[in-house]
Design a protein around this motif. Structure first.
Motif, PDB file in Angstrom:
ATOM      1  N   GLY A 240      34.022  42.691  27.099  1.00  0.00           N
ATOM      2  CA  GLY A 240      34.807  43.917  27.177  1.00  0.00           C
ATOM      3  C   GLY A 240      35.504  44.145  28.501  1.00  0.00           C
ATOM      4  O   GLY A 240      36.075  45.222  28.717  1.00  0.00           O
ATOM      5  N   ALA A 241      35.493  43.168  29.400  1.00  0.00           N
ATOM      6  CA  ALA A 241      36.162  43.339  30.690  1.00  0.00           C
ATOM      7  C   ALA A 241      37.662  43.539  30.487  1.00  0.00           C
ATOM      8  O   ALA A 241      38.266  42.966  29.574  1.00  0.00           O
ATOM      9  CB  ALA A 241      35.909  42.122  31.577  1.00  0.00           C
ATOM     10  N   THR A 242      38.280  44.344  31.329  1.00  0.00           N
ATOM     11  CA  THR A 242      39.731  44.505  31.269  1.00  0.00           C
ATOM     12  C   THR A 242      40.404  43.265  31.850  1.00  0.00           C
ATOM     13  O   THR A 242      39.755  42.407  32.468  1.00  0.00           O
ATOM     14  CB  THR A 242      40.178  45.732  32.067  1.00  0.00           C
ATOM     15  OG1 THR A 242      39.903  45.500  33.463  1.00  0.00           O
ATOM     16  CG2 THR A 242      39.457  46.997  31.602  1.00  0.00           C
ATOM     17  N   ALA A 243      41.720  43.189  31.687  1.00  0.00           N
ATOM     18  CA  ALA A 243      42.467  42.050  32.239  1.00  0.00           C
ATOM     19  C   ALA A 243      42.320  41.992  33.754  1.00  0.00           C
ATOM     20  O   ALA A 243      42.132  40.918  34.336  1.00  0.00           O
ATOM     21  CB  ALA A 243      43.929  42.148  31.839  1.00  0.00           C
ATOM     22  N   ASP A 244      42.387  43.161  34.418  1.00  0.00           N
ATOM     23  CA  ASP A 244      42.256  43.189  35.876  1.00  0.00           C
ATOM     24  C   ASP A 244      40.846  42.810  36.308  1.00  0.00           C
ATOM     25  O   ASP A 244      40.665  42.081  37.291  1.00  0.00           O
ATOM     26  CB  ASP A 244      42.615  44.577  36.409  1.00  0.00           C
ATOM     27  CG  ASP A 244      44.111  44.852  36.353  1.00  0.00           C
ATOM     28  OD1 ASP A 244      44.884  43.890  36.203  1.00  0.00           O
ATOM     29  OD2 ASP A 244      44.501  46.035  36.460  1.00  0.00           O
ATOM     30  N   GLU A 245      39.842  43.317  35.590  1.00  0.00           N
ATOM     31  CA  GLU A 245      38.467  42.966  35.917  1.00  0.00           C
ATOM     32  C   GLU A 245      38.230  41.478  35.752  1.00  0.00           C
ATOM     33  O   GLU A 245      37.550  40.839  36.572  1.00  0.00           O
ATOM     34  CB  GLU A 245      37.500  43.762  35.024  1.00  0.00           C
ATOM     35  CG  GLU A 245      37.428  45.241  35.375  1.00  0.00           C
ATOM     36  CD  GLU A 245      36.708  46.054  34.316  1.00  0.00           C
ATOM     37  OE1 GLU A 245      36.343  47.202  34.609  1.00  0.00           O
ATOM     38  OE2 GLU A 245      36.536  45.552  33.177  1.00  0.00           O
ATOM     39  N   THR A 246      38.812  40.915  34.703  1.00  0.00           N
ATOM     40  CA  THR A 246      38.686  39.473  34.470  1.00  0.00           C
ATOM     41  C   THR A 246      39.297  38.687  35.623  1.00  0.00           C
ATOM     42  O   THR A 246      38.709  37.713  36.116  1.00  0.00           O
ATOM     43  CB  THR A 246      39.363  39.080  33.153  1.00  0.00           C
ATOM     44  OG1 THR A 246      38.714  39.765  32.082  1.00  0.00           O
ATOM     45  CG2 THR A 246      39.297  37.588  32.911  1.00  0.00           C
ATOM     46  N   ALA A 247      40.477  39.109  36.054  1.00  0.00           N
ATOM     47  CA  ALA A 247      41.152  38.424  37.162  1.00  0.00           C
ATOM     48  C   ALA A 247      40.303  38.462  38.431  1.00  0.00           C
ATOM     49  O   ALA A 247      40.179  37.450  39.139  1.00  0.00           O
ATOM     50  CB  ALA A 247      42.516  39.060  37.413  1.00  0.00           C
ATOM     51  N   LYS A 248      39.691  39.606  38.711  1.00  0.00           N
ATOM     52  CA  LYS A 248      38.861  39.723  39.917  1.00  0.00           C
ATOM     53  C   LYS A 248      37.622  38.835  39.824  1.00  0.00           C
ATOM     54  O   LYS A 248      37.230  38.185  40.802  1.00  0.00           O
ATOM     55  CB  LYS A 248      38.453  41.174  40.117  1.00  0.00           C
ATOM     56  CG  LYS A 248      39.599  42.082  40.541  1.00  0.00           C
ATOM     57  CD  LYS A 248      39.140  43.524  40.678  1.00  0.00           C
ATOM     58  CE  LYS A 248      40.300  44.435  41.060  1.00  0.00           C
ATOM     59  NZ  LYS A 248      39.889  45.859  41.148  1.00  0.00           N
ATOM     60  N   LEU A 249      37.006  38.802  38.659  1.00  0.00           N
ATOM     61  CA  LEU A 249      35.808  37.985  38.487  1.00  0.00           C
ATOM     62  C   LEU A 249      36.118  36.505  38.619  1.00  0.00           C
ATOM     63  O   LEU A 249      35.390  35.752  39.273  1.00  0.00           O
ATOM     64  CB  LEU A 249      35.174  38.278  37.122  1.00  0.00           C
ATOM     65  CG  LEU A 249      34.515  39.653  36.981  1.00  0.00           C
ATOM     66  CD1 LEU A 249      34.218  39.962  35.513  1.00  0.00           C
ATOM     67  CD2 LEU A 249      33.233  39.708  37.807  1.00  0.00           C
TER      68      LEU A 249
END
Length: 360
Positions: A240-249
């Motif tokens: 359920g991560a957002t696109a921005d959260e995914t990019a940061k991870l």
């Protein structure tokens, strides 16, 4: 030799499990309606990409084959190595939302919670009587889980967890359990319980099937720290991560200093893991992904992985967000699954009582 000790040692036992798994896969395609599959997860945090490519995809595949799929929300199993948190109701909702978002269909599958099926848990007592303390204690998986939990003492529930898992599988007369090699000892306990129950209480006509492992060759994804992706290690990328959260991870995922990107899991595990993740999302060979990036370095690799993950999971995340916003629907889905599981468990327990002569 006892019936709990296969001949030939661990290698022969695994080879036997592989052979049975291959026959089971053929049977699932040939007559899917003859099988019930039991699988599930503990509600201890959001499911992540490792879960998706490791198990969730396969559950949808089995469902689409026409197999009777049972998906367990293993809330009782959370207290084998931790306290029951105040967040448990929300964690259960989150788990059900993950299941529905990735394509598990409650009209073709039964999603139910451990704690809500009383008759299932009551099977634990007669099953426990069929095993010795020494047999349970030899289970290497329990020992590994105990070590991983970091606890100084093993609870009775954790010690007897393989027997409780036998009740999970046998209450619905499960015939197939998707597992990895490390979970085979748990399933062998279930097979042993079924065999001994049949021999002791139903010798003329075996009541419980001896379920087989459906061994998976699904890839194991590493987390952002280079270890196995895990909810408890805080190194995962949630579904359920957002696109921005995914990019940061992904931006902080561990790589190495070699600028040329290759797919070499043995010598470059972190880089190869990112290459594999992109390949899984794009439906390509990892070698082709690595060749495309070439000497672009880890920056180009992480950009490609981020784009691939966000594109692949866009629709799943949209569905999940809609589902989380409608908790009434999530609870209704679970209530319906609980009701079906209760009916089946009650029927099984009634039969068990009859066979054990405890119907007074």
């Amino acid at each position: 030799m006892t019936d709990s000790e296969p001949t030939g040692g661990a290698d022969a036992s695994y080879a036997d499990a592989e052979a049975r798994s291959a026959r089971l896969e053929e049977s699932l395609h040939r007559e899917p309606g003859a099988h019930r599959v039991l699988t599930g997860d503990r509600p201890t945090g959001p499911l992540h990409l490792g879960h998706y490519f490791g198990t969730l995809q396969n559950r949808v595949r089995l469902q689409d084959l026409g197999v009777d799929l049972f998906v367990l929300v293993a809330d009782y199993q959370t207290i084998t190595d931790r306290d029951s948190p105040d967040s448990l109701p929300q964690d259960v909702d989150s788990l059900v939302a993950d299941y529905l978002a990735i394509g598990i269909d409650p009209s073709r599958a039964t999603i139910f919670a451990h704690s809500q099926v009383e008759a299932l848990n009551q099977l634990f007592l007669p099953f426990l009587s069929l095993l010795s303390v020494a047999e349970i204690g030899r289970n290497p998986t329990v020992k590994d889980e105990m070590t991983a939990s970091g606890q100084s003492a093993m609870s009775g529930l954790m010690f007897t967890y393989p027997v409780h898992q036998a009740a999970d599988i046998l209450f619905c007369k499960g015939t197939a359990v998707p597992v990895g090699k490390d979970q085979l000892p748990h399933l062998e306990v279930t097979r042993l319980v079924a065999r001994r129950f049949n021999r002791k209480y139903s010798p003329d006509k075996p009541y419980f099937p001896e379920p087989d492992a459906l061994l998976s060759d699904a890839p194991i994804l590493l987390g952002t720290d280079g270890g196995k992706m895990s909810k408890s290690r805080n190194n995962s990328i949630p579904l359920g991560a957002t696109a921005d959260e995914t990019a940061k991870l992904i931006s902080r995922a561990k790589t190495d200093s070699d600028r040329t990107i290759t797919y070499d899991p043995a010598n470059r595990p972190e880089v190869s893991n990112l290459v594999l993740l992109a390949a899984l999302c794009q439906g390509r060979k990892p070698e082709a992904v690595a060749a495309e990036i070439g000497d672009g370095g880890s920056g180009a690799l992480k950009r490609l992985v981020t784009e691939a993950v966000n594109e692949y999971f866009r629709d799943i995340r949209t569905r999940r967000a809609d589902l989380i916003a409608d908790r009434t629907h999530l609870r209704d889905t679970l209530l319906a699954g609980n009701a079906r599981a209760r009916d089946i468990a009650h029927h099984t327990l009634t039969d068990v009582r009859r066979l054990m002569h405890t119907t007074y």
